[in-house]
Design a protein around this motif. Structure first.
Motif, PDB file in Angstrom:
ATOM      1  N   LYS A   1       0.796  -1.222   0.000  1.00 32.45           N
ATOM      2  CA  LYS A   1       0.000   0.000   0.000  1.00 32.45           C
ATOM      3  C   LYS A   1       0.832   1.277   0.000  1.00 32.45           C
ATOM      4  CE  LYS A   1      -1.902  -1.647   3.606  1.00 32.45           C
ATOM      5  NZ  LYS A   1      -1.227  -2.959   3.433  1.00 32.45           N
ATOM      6  N   SER A   2       2.044   1.160   0.449  1.00 34.20           N
ATOM      7  CA  SER A   2       2.788   2.381   0.768  1.00 34.20           C
ATOM      8  C   SER A   2       3.060   3.249  -0.459  1.00 34.20           C
ATOM      9  CB  SER A   2       4.099   2.051   1.459  1.00 34.20           C
ATOM     10  OG  SER A   2       5.066   1.778   0.486  1.00 34.20           O
ATOM     11  N   ALA A   3       3.634   4.341  -0.181  1.00 28.01           N
ATOM     12  CA  ALA A   3       3.759   5.517  -1.046  1.00 28.01           C
ATOM     13  C   ALA A   3       4.117   5.287  -2.522  1.00 28.01           C
ATOM     14  CB  ALA A   3       4.765   6.454  -0.411  1.00 28.01           C
ATOM     15  N   SER A   4       4.665   6.351  -3.079  1.00 21.40           N
ATOM     16  CA  SER A   4       4.915   6.383  -4.520  1.00 21.40           C
ATOM     17  C   SER A   4       6.013   5.406  -4.922  1.00 21.40           C
ATOM     18  CB  SER A   4       5.336   7.789  -4.918  1.00 21.40           C
ATOM     19  OG  SER A   4       6.615   8.038  -4.371  1.00 21.40           O
ATOM     20  N   LEU A   5       6.091   5.190  -6.209  1.00 25.46           N
ATOM     21  CA  LEU A   5       7.096   4.283  -6.755  1.00 25.46           C
ATOM     22  C   LEU A   5       8.501   4.734  -6.380  1.00 25.46           C
ATOM     23  CD1 LEU A   5       7.388   1.804  -8.648  1.00 25.46           C
ATOM     24  CD2 LEU A   5       7.759   3.427 -10.495  1.00 25.46           C
ATOM     25  N   ASP A   6       8.718   6.043  -6.542  1.00 21.32           N
ATOM     26  CA  ASP A   6      10.033   6.606  -6.226  1.00 21.32           C
ATOM     27  C   ASP A   6      10.442   6.303  -4.800  1.00 21.32           C
ATOM     28  OD1 ASP A   6      10.827   7.562  -8.547  1.00 21.32           O
ATOM     29  OD2 ASP A   6      10.657   9.711  -8.055  1.00 21.32           O
ATOM     30  N   GLN A   7       9.506   6.545  -3.922  1.00 26.08           N
ATOM     31  CA  GLN A   7       9.791   6.334  -2.508  1.00 26.08           C
ATOM     32  C   GLN A   7      10.109   4.872  -2.214  1.00 26.08           C
ATOM     33  OE1 GLN A   7       6.497   8.250  -0.647  1.00 26.08           O
ATOM     34  NE2 GLN A   7       7.757   8.954   1.072  1.00 26.08           N
ATOM     35  N   ARG A   8       9.278   4.008  -2.835  1.00 25.64           N
ATOM     36  CA  ARG A   8       9.492   2.583  -2.601  1.00 25.64           C
ATOM     37  C   ARG A   8      10.831   2.121  -3.136  1.00 25.64           C
ATOM     38  NH1 ARG A   8       4.201   0.497  -5.011  1.00 25.64           N
ATOM     39  NH2 ARG A   8       5.289  -1.484  -5.203  1.00 25.64           N
ATOM     40  N   GLU A   9      11.168   2.654  -4.284  1.00 25.34           N
ATOM     41  CA  GLU A   9      12.449   2.274  -4.866  1.00 25.34           C
ATOM     42  C   GLU A   9      13.589   2.719  -3.957  1.00 25.34           C
ATOM     43  OE1 GLU A   9      12.915   2.855  -8.987  1.00 25.34           O
ATOM     44  OE2 GLU A   9      15.094   2.998  -8.880  1.00 25.34           O
ATOM     45  N   HIS A  10      13.427   3.929  -3.462  1.00 27.65           N
ATOM     46  CA  HIS A  10      14.447   4.472  -2.582  1.00 27.65           C
ATOM     47  C   HIS A  10      14.650   3.573  -1.356  1.00 27.65           C
ATOM     48  CE1 HIS A  10      17.016   7.570  -0.981  1.00 27.65           C
ATOM     49  NE2 HIS A  10      16.407   7.447   0.179  1.00 27.65           N
ATOM     50  N   GLU A  11      13.519   3.137  -0.834  1.00 29.66           N
ATOM     51  CA  GLU A  11      13.554   2.300   0.356  1.00 29.66           C
ATOM     52  C   GLU A  11      14.179   0.931   0.056  1.00 29.66           C
ATOM     53  OE1 GLU A  11      10.215   0.659   3.426  1.00 29.66           O
ATOM     54  OE2 GLU A  11       9.715   2.334   2.107  1.00 29.66           O
ATOM     55  N   LEU A  12      13.798   0.432  -1.113  1.00 28.40           N
ATOM     56  CA  LEU A  12      14.223  -0.905  -1.505  1.00 28.40           C
ATOM     57  C   LEU A  12      15.729  -0.991  -1.729  1.00 28.40           C
ATOM     58  CD1 LEU A  12      12.408  -3.228  -1.730  1.00 28.40           C
ATOM     59  CD2 LEU A  12      12.143  -2.801  -4.161  1.00 28.40           C
ATOM     60  N   PHE A  13      16.273   0.082  -2.269  1.00 28.26           N
ATOM     61  CA  PHE A  13      17.712   0.066  -2.516  1.00 28.26           C
ATOM     62  C   PHE A  13      18.423   0.891  -1.462  1.00 28.26           C
ATOM     63  CE2 PHE A  13      15.904  -1.191  -6.544  1.00 28.26           C
ATOM     64  CZ  PHE A  13      16.676  -2.307  -6.810  1.00 28.26           C
ATOM     65  N   SER A  14      18.181   0.520  -0.238  1.00 29.38           N
ATOM     66  CA  SER A  14      18.867   1.192   0.858  1.00 29.38           C
ATOM     67  C   SER A  14      19.776   0.176   1.534  1.00 29.38           C
ATOM     68  CB  SER A  14      17.835   1.731   1.854  1.00 29.38           C
ATOM     69  OG  SER A  14      17.122   0.640   2.409  1.00 29.38           O
ATOM     70  N   GLU A  15      20.514   0.670   2.502  1.00 24.41           N
ATOM     71  CA  GLU A  15      21.514  -0.179   3.136  1.00 24.41           C
ATOM     72  C   GLU A  15      20.929  -1.457   3.730  1.00 24.41           C
ATOM     73  OE1 GLU A  15      24.254   2.498   5.307  1.00 24.41           O
ATOM     74  OE2 GLU A  15      24.987   0.611   6.141  1.00 24.41           O
ATOM     75  N   ARG A  16      19.652  -1.383   4.128  1.00 20.26           N
ATOM     76  CA  ARG A  16      19.013  -2.566   4.727  1.00 20.26           C
ATOM     77  C   ARG A  16      19.067  -3.786   3.819  1.00 20.26           C
ATOM     78  NH1 ARG A  16      13.109  -0.939   5.720  1.00 20.26           N
ATOM     79  NH2 ARG A  16      12.840  -3.120   6.307  1.00 20.26           N
ATOM     80  N   PHE A  17      19.002  -3.527   2.535  1.00 28.81           N
ATOM     81  CA  PHE A  17      18.923  -4.647   1.600  1.00 28.81           C
ATOM     82  C   PHE A  17      20.257  -4.940   0.917  1.00 28.81           C
ATOM     83  CE2 PHE A  17      14.707  -2.878   1.994  1.00 28.81           C
ATOM     84  CZ  PHE A  17      13.977  -4.019   2.307  1.00 28.81           C
TER      85      PHE A  17
END
Lengths: 295, 375
Positions: free
Chosen positions: A94-110
């Motif tokens: 459900k969460s935010a925009s594509l950009d935001q999700r992409e940003h989250e997905l390619f962060s240090e966590r992953f």
């Protein structure tokens, strides 16, 4: 001797790594000038050991990259954790925009940090980075390594440029199965470790295999020195000396004799041909000659 | 550190470079930093320190110690640059063998196999004492068509090795997870579009060095045809021939028909069927052409190993080649002979530095070689 070099020699010996001034000086310079140290030498002379001891002397972490043929950036530097990324997308629809999700997905966590990136992103005290047997990797990797070693920063397209907060102490080892490029050699300080002298080997045996009688230690090292003069296919290094010494200790030996050498020869000689040569020497009654090192 | 000392250090670096250790100009900066770090109170500290900075190979390490004694310790204030010992130049090459077999002109040799040759021939070997009785090689005749076929197979083999690295493709059996994850972002995490990957192809190169001296006379024609065929079907091949000196034949072999190629080679290769100086020829190769060799290169040497020169030179050259090459294969026509043992001093020096020794006296032997062309 410069006090700092003496000190390095002392602390390394306290870790049961017997050094000489050449090694101590090279290590001192690698630390104080912040240059990688390239260590070459025959198998089993204690190249890898330098990095391990260094990490424990500096009370920091050892990060090890074992090289092999075909080693590439995804195994040496970083990789994304795909299963985790995919799961995350599913759980978080459900969460935010594509950009935001992409940003989250390619962060240090992953991000899966492989040894080189782990060394660069290491928190706290600068780690020791051991790049072991670099001669096994190919020229392409060597070029890549050169780039990383020159400024300790990497660019991950999704994350940007990451710079090392503190320069790792880098030890690169090579067994010379392949000639390394001039560029890599010149980027590093260079240390060649030869087979040890009798005195040094004796000190190593005493330090590493306590409990061995002085006489036996002497016999073992003298024997090893004469053995290395023989035309062997695989010349035993200090690692083999120590294996052998430990084996003899377990057998409660107090001096070397023919039968004992025959029984334990496999600790030293890993080639059948070499063992046959040794057998022949023993048959000829050459053991006593090998135990009394002439010149 | 005072300016004087830095100047002395820079001069020392220059002197070291002049005496054979290739120290780049920028490295005098490193040397000066070493000097600042260890000081001059104990010259041995400085020796080990500068050595770590300037000598980057085992040979250089040993040589550096002598240079340091001479140029830094003994020289006092200003290091001398051009006196004393000479730089380690390779030992002088021995003169070409005087008592070699009677010269055979290439023209005669190219025309046809010598029909009048006896069934058993004595090879007048390179050195006076070394003689070898070998069986007459089978009639080699004109085998160009078969060579062509064989060379094509070899070329395919050399071009087809799979690497361990990957390359993205649109169609393929294996899924590329990294790119698939990326694509699936657009479809809410469902991997609709699967990205594929395949292994990269790893190009193997071939460097062939062929002995055309007197003792190889019977085989050289045969091998040259083989090289010609190889050169035609495979782009990444370099060929050389030698007898007393090395000639690069790739530019000669790779254009024109065989009939045109032969006179061209006859013109260029002056010492055809001369004495054998493998060591000197290979040293030339190491000096001028070693850059053609890397870990993806198969080096194919074709020689009977009769060396007139110093076997130590041969050994050193072979070591240098072996160190860089992916694989070193020595093709020895004498190997077809059951009694053959690599006992000549030349072969003894070579043995530790080759990965495989194989016969090459006929087509069947070369066929078997196809399997060995990998690195």
């Amino acid at each position: 001797v410069l006090p700092e070099i003496r000190q390095i020699q002392d602390v390394m010996e306290r870790e049961a790594y017997i050094t000489d001034r050449e090694i101590a000086t090279a290590v001192y310079l690698a630390i104080s000038l912040g240059k990688p140290l390239l260590v070459e030498g025959h198998a089993g002379v204690g190249k890898t050991e330098i990095a391990k001891v260094l990490a424990s002397v500096l009370r920091t972490d050892l990060i090890r990259l074992q090289c092999y043929e075909g080693l590439d950036a995804t195994t040496a530097l970083y990789e994304w954790n795909y299963p985790k990324q995919l799961l995350h997308i599913k759980l978080d629809e459900k969460s935010a925009s594509l950009d935001q999700r992409e940003h989250e997905l390619f962060s240090e966590r992953f991000l899966l940090k492989r040894p080189l990136l782990a060394a660069i992103m290491h928190e706290g005290r600068a780690p020791v980075l051991l790049i072991d047997e670099v001669d096994r990797a190919d020229e392409e990797f060597e070029a890549f390594l050169l780039e990383v070693l020159s400024d300790f920063q990497v660019t991950i397209p999704e994350l940007g440029t990451i710079r090392a907060s503190s320069r790792p102490v880098v030890v690169v080892t090579s067994n010379r199965t392949r000639d390394l490029g001039e560029a890599l050699r010149r980027r590093c300080l260079y240390l060649w470790i030869d087979y040890p002298t009798l005195e040094k080997e004796l000190r190593v045996v005493r330090a590493r295999v306590p409990g061995l009688s002085e006489q036996l230690a002497r016999e073992i090292t003298t024997f090893m020195q004469s053995l290395r003069r023989d035309q062997l296919i695989k010349v035993p290094g200090i690692a083999e000396t120590l294996d052998w010494a430990r084996a003899l200790l377990v057998l409660h030996a107090d001096h070397l004799d023919e039968a004992l050498v025959r029984e334990t020869m496999s600790c030293l000689l890993k080639e059948q041909n070499d063992q046959r040569v040794m057998d022949q020497r023993l048959d000829e009654g050459r053991l006593s000659a090998m135990l009394s090192l002439s010149s | 550190v005072t300016g004087d000392l830095v100047a002395r250090c820079v001069a020392f670096c220059r002197a070291v470079r002049e005496r054979g250790i290739p120290v780049a100009t920028g490295e005098s900066v490193l040397a000066a930093r070493v000097l600042a770090a260890v000081g001059v109170s104990d010259p041995e500290d400085l020796r080990f320190g500068l050595r770590a900075a300037l000598a980057v190979r085992p040979e250089q390490v040993r040589w550096f110690d002598r240079l340091f004694d001479e140029l830094w310790l003994a020289a006092g204030e200003t290091p001398r640059t051009t006196t004393g010992m000479e730089a380690p130049t390779p030992p002088p090459t021995p003169p070409p063998n005087a008592n070699r077999a009677p010269p055979v002109t290439l023209d005669r040799w190219m025309r046809a196999p010598d029909a009048s040759a006896p069934a058993v021939v004595a090879f007048r070997a390179a050195s006076d004492r070394e003689w070898m009785i070998g069986a007459e090689p089978p009639d080699l005749g004109d085998t160009r068509a078969e060579f062509r076929r064989l060379a094509d197979r070899m070329a395919r083999r050399l071009a087809m090795r799979a690497s361990r690295r990957w390359r993205p493709v649109t169609r393929g059996a294996l899924i590329d997870l990294r790119r698939t994850a990326r694509h699936s972002l657009r479809t809410g995490g469902d991997p609709i579009r699967l990205a594929r990957r395949v292994r990269r192809i790893r190009r193997t190169r071939l460097v062939a060095i062929c002995d055309v001296s007197g003792s190889m006379e019977r085989y050289a024609r045969f091998l040259l045809q083989f090289l010609y065929a190889l050169q035609r079907s495979f782009a990444q091949v370099e060929t050389f021939v030698f007898s007393t000196r090395l000639t690069r034949t790739s530019p000669l072999l790779d254009r024109g028909r065989w009939e045109e190629v032969v006179p061209r080679i006859a013109r260029e290769v002056k010492d055809w069927s001369g004495g054998t100086r493998i060591g000197a020829s290979l040293s030339t190769f190491v000096r001028d052409w070693i850059r053609l060799v890397d870990s993806r290169t198969v080096v194919l040497l074709m020689s009977d190993g009769w060396e007139t020169g110093d076997p130590a030179i041969l050994g050193a050259a072979m070591r240098a080649i072996h160190q860089r090459a992916g694989r070193v294969i020595w093709l020895n026509p004498l190997l077809s002979n059951d009694d053959f043992a690599p006992v000549t001093r030349g072969m003894q020096a070579v043995m530790p530095h080759i990965d495989l020794m194989a016969p090459c006296h006929d087509l069947a032997a070369l066929e078997r070689l196809v399997r060995e062309l990998w690195v």
